[in-house]
Design a protein around this motif. Sequence first.
Motif, PDB file in Angstrom:
ATOM      1  N   ALA A   1       8.506 -33.415 -48.061  1.00  0.00           N
ATOM      2  CA  ALA A   1       8.649 -31.756 -48.199  1.00  0.00           C
ATOM      3  C   ALA A   1       8.807 -31.108 -46.940  1.00  0.00           C
ATOM      4  CB  ALA A   1       7.689 -31.523 -49.370  1.00  0.00           C
ATOM      5  N   GLU A   2       7.769 -31.293 -46.091  1.00  0.00           N
ATOM      6  CA  GLU A   2       7.843 -30.566 -45.019  1.00  0.00           C
ATOM      7  C   GLU A   2       8.935 -30.713 -44.107  1.00  0.00           C
ATOM      8  OE1 GLU A   2       4.657 -29.147 -41.366  1.00  0.00           O
ATOM      9  OE2 GLU A   2       3.820 -30.709 -42.848  1.00  0.00           O
ATOM     10  N   ALA A   3       9.412 -31.955 -43.934  1.00  0.00           N
ATOM     11  CA  ALA A   3      10.682 -32.071 -43.008  1.00  0.00           C
ATOM     12  C   ALA A   3      11.940 -31.107 -44.029  1.00  0.00           C
ATOM     13  CB  ALA A   3      11.023 -33.439 -43.068  1.00  0.00           C
ATOM     14  N   ALA A   4      11.927 -31.394 -45.177  1.00  0.00           N
ATOM     15  CA  ALA A   4      12.986 -30.578 -45.887  1.00  0.00           C
ATOM     16  C   ALA A   4      12.865 -29.119 -45.630  1.00  0.00           C
ATOM     17  CB  ALA A   4      12.891 -30.832 -47.338  1.00  0.00           C
ATOM     18  N   PHE A   5      11.786 -28.522 -45.756  1.00  0.00           N
ATOM     19  CA  PHE A   5      11.513 -27.007 -45.518  1.00  0.00           C
ATOM     20  C   PHE A   5      12.051 -26.608 -44.162  1.00  0.00           C
ATOM     21  CE2 PHE A   5       9.280 -26.786 -49.487  1.00  0.00           C
ATOM     22  CZ  PHE A   5       9.157 -25.586 -49.891  1.00  0.00           C
ATOM     23  N   LYS A   6      11.517 -27.526 -43.031  1.00  0.00           N
ATOM     24  CA  LYS A   6      12.028 -27.295 -41.853  1.00  0.00           C
ATOM     25  C   LYS A   6      13.382 -27.186 -41.693  1.00  0.00           C
ATOM     26  CE  LYS A   6       7.651 -28.725 -39.601  1.00  0.00           C
ATOM     27  NZ  LYS A   6       7.140 -29.777 -38.584  1.00  0.00           N
ATOM     28  N   LYS A   7      14.176 -28.045 -42.067  1.00  0.00           N
ATOM     29  CA  LYS A   7      15.453 -28.298 -42.108  1.00  0.00           C
ATOM     30  C   LYS A   7      16.223 -26.985 -42.918  1.00  0.00           C
ATOM     31  CE  LYS A   7      15.377 -33.259 -42.346  1.00  0.00           C
ATOM     32  NZ  LYS A   7      15.721 -34.520 -43.147  1.00  0.00           N
ATOM     33  N   TYR A   8      15.497 -26.756 -44.049  1.00  0.00           N
ATOM     34  CA  TYR A   8      16.324 -25.640 -44.787  1.00  0.00           C
ATOM     35  C   TYR A   8      16.179 -24.074 -44.032  1.00  0.00           C
ATOM     36  CZ  TYR A   8      17.088 -22.202 -48.631  1.00  0.00           C
ATOM     37  OH  TYR A   8      17.578 -21.394 -49.483  1.00  0.00           O
ATOM     38  N   ALA A   9      14.991 -24.204 -43.335  1.00  0.00           N
ATOM     39  CA  ALA A   9      14.667 -22.957 -42.903  1.00  0.00           C
ATOM     40  C   ALA A   9      15.570 -22.673 -41.389  1.00  0.00           C
ATOM     41  CB  ALA A   9      13.029 -22.851 -42.225  1.00  0.00           C
ATOM     42  N   LYS A  10      15.856 -23.623 -40.963  1.00  0.00           N
ATOM     43  CA  LYS A  10      16.887 -23.632 -39.603  1.00  0.00           C
ATOM     44  C   LYS A  10      18.032 -23.239 -40.281  1.00  0.00           C
ATOM     45  CE  LYS A  10      13.867 -26.526 -36.696  1.00  0.00           C
ATOM     46  NZ  LYS A  10      13.505 -27.695 -36.055  1.00  0.00           N
ATOM     47  N   ASP A  11      18.519 -24.038 -41.371  1.00  0.00           N
ATOM     48  CA  ASP A  11      19.972 -23.850 -41.673  1.00  0.00           C
ATOM     49  C   ASP A  11      20.097 -22.445 -42.486  1.00  0.00           C
ATOM     50  OD1 ASP A  11      20.493 -26.402 -41.061  1.00  0.00           O
ATOM     51  OD2 ASP A  11      20.504 -27.309 -42.988  1.00  0.00           O
ATOM     52  N   LYS A  12      19.045 -22.155 -43.181  1.00  0.00           N
ATOM     53  CA  LYS A  12      19.300 -20.672 -43.900  1.00  0.00           C
ATOM     54  C   LYS A  12      18.910 -19.476 -43.133  1.00  0.00           C
ATOM     55  CE  LYS A  12      19.957 -18.935 -48.135  1.00  0.00           C
ATOM     56  NZ  LYS A  12      21.029 -19.119 -49.045  1.00  0.00           N
ATOM     57  N   PHE A  13      17.830 -19.776 -42.152  1.00  0.00           N
ATOM     58  CA  PHE A  13      17.294 -18.610 -41.506  1.00  0.00           C
ATOM     59  C   PHE A  13      17.518 -18.448 -40.080  1.00  0.00           C
ATOM     60  CE2 PHE A  13      14.828 -18.634 -45.473  1.00  0.00           C
ATOM     61  CZ  PHE A  13      15.266 -17.552 -46.231  1.00  0.00           C
ATOM     62  N   GLY A  14      18.380 -19.655 -39.562  1.00  0.00           N
ATOM     63  CA  GLY A  14      18.509 -19.545 -38.283  1.00  0.00           C
ATOM     64  C   GLY A  14      18.884 -18.496 -37.769  1.00  0.00           C
ATOM     65  N   GLY A  15      17.947 -18.017 -36.574  1.00  0.00           N
ATOM     66  CA  GLY A  15      18.272 -16.714 -35.856  1.00  0.00           C
ATOM     67  C   GLY A  15      17.422 -15.411 -36.557  1.00  0.00           C
ATOM     68  N   ALA A  16      16.852 -15.549 -37.650  1.00  0.00           N
ATOM     69  CA  ALA A  16      16.221 -14.496 -38.329  1.00  0.00           C
ATOM     70  C   ALA A  16      14.818 -14.269 -37.676  1.00  0.00           C
ATOM     71  CB  ALA A  16      16.083 -14.898 -39.785  1.00  0.00           C
TER      72      ALA A  16
END
Length: 461
Positions: free
Chosen positions: A412-427
């Motif tokens: 789960a933690e790896a999934a959240f990290k990947k999603y955060a970078k994909d969805k909110f990169g630069g935010a």
Amino acid sequence: MAITHSTDSYPKVAFIGLGAMGFAMSTHLVRTGFPVIGYDIYGPTLDRWQSTCNDIPGSKANTAKSPLEAVKDASVVCLMVANHHHVHSALFDAKVGAVHGLPKDCTVIIHATIPPTEPSAVRSRLTEEFKRTDVKLIDAPVSGGAARSVNGTLTIMAASDSPKNLEQPDARIVLDNVASKGKTLFIIPGSLGAGQSAKALNQVLAGIHIPAASEIMGLAAINGVDTKKFYDTVTAKDASGNTPVGWSWMLDNRGPRILSSDPPMASATLIINKDVGIIRDEEARLNVELPLLNEASDILKEVMKTHATADDSCIVQYYLGFGSDRMNRVVELAGKPTVAASEQESLIQDLATAHGIIHLVSAYETISFAKALDLMGPEQRKRWFTMISGAAGGTTIFSEVIPRAFEDPEGAEAAFKKYAKDKFGGALDKTVALVKHAKSHGYEPRLLEAAVEHFRKFVQA
């Protein structure tokens, strides 16, 4: 599958607890055609309930003077009281408790939100103290608020110590009729307490998102944004029915009240504070950490000091300052921005992203809590994910990230990290800037600031 009855064969229901939710649920059953006996400890509420039922064509509603009197001849007993102490009192009071009059083989449904350990405690008392092994017990907390209670579209999370109890026709027809004819009734695998555990997962989200909705609307006002336009943007669905980043069920629901100078009473602060208190007790019992939920709890406790019985949309005024000259800034800026039009669109998007970051961290805490509650079996997680997605804890981010957390082979933690970078990169930088700007104006976006610290770990790892 929903179980059907003819109107003439609806079971007799005793409904104990006629507060905002119980009042709406029970009068819906009366409108549907159920014979209902209502009871509430507060006499004026009972009188108002009877008056309301008298205006319903074909009403089969009457009142009782005690829980004991209410349950005589009832096939199904519904409890929608304030807390587990009231559950025990209504059932087991020495003189007027329902247990002394429960008909043989009847079903008791606990709709109240109580600690997950309590339904088993009620079962033990029924069996051991009162020798009532014949009484069937269902743990069935609800989500959706009074508005959905009125029209019978609540989300219900139901469990029992015997699966047969959940298919018993009299109990099932009652549950189906307050849960979209069974479409929003979720049978949670496990025994008594599993329904409360699933509700607790939803309330982790709800407990964060209620103050977050106020916080983000106040933050929009501090930035001079047209608050109505911000609300409309974040809650607008596209042609396919998809919701934008920053959408939450709670902002969608509370937004009109936050934007109102005279909001109606729909859900008192003390209600969500009570539910969050249950979660914090479970957090300690299970030794799990929910820092964003704890921050939300601290905010609720502050509001409770002066506004416990006020509608929880008042939390926005806590952020802006109760009694201050900017207390009503969100209402004042609806349709009247003070920021230049050229800046407003980007600000709205930055604010929506910031709200989404709060939702990302709340979703992560929900996964952590689900693990602690042992609700991560394939069938269990499928049920609670589907349930929460359509209930009061729902957000765009939750619906997108949780399936990835279930499926990622790295966890789960790896999934959240990947999603955060994909969805909110630069935010991150823009969100930090929003926090700094707010604090420079004496506005404390406490949930966003706390969420940013966890978000930083996701995107900088």
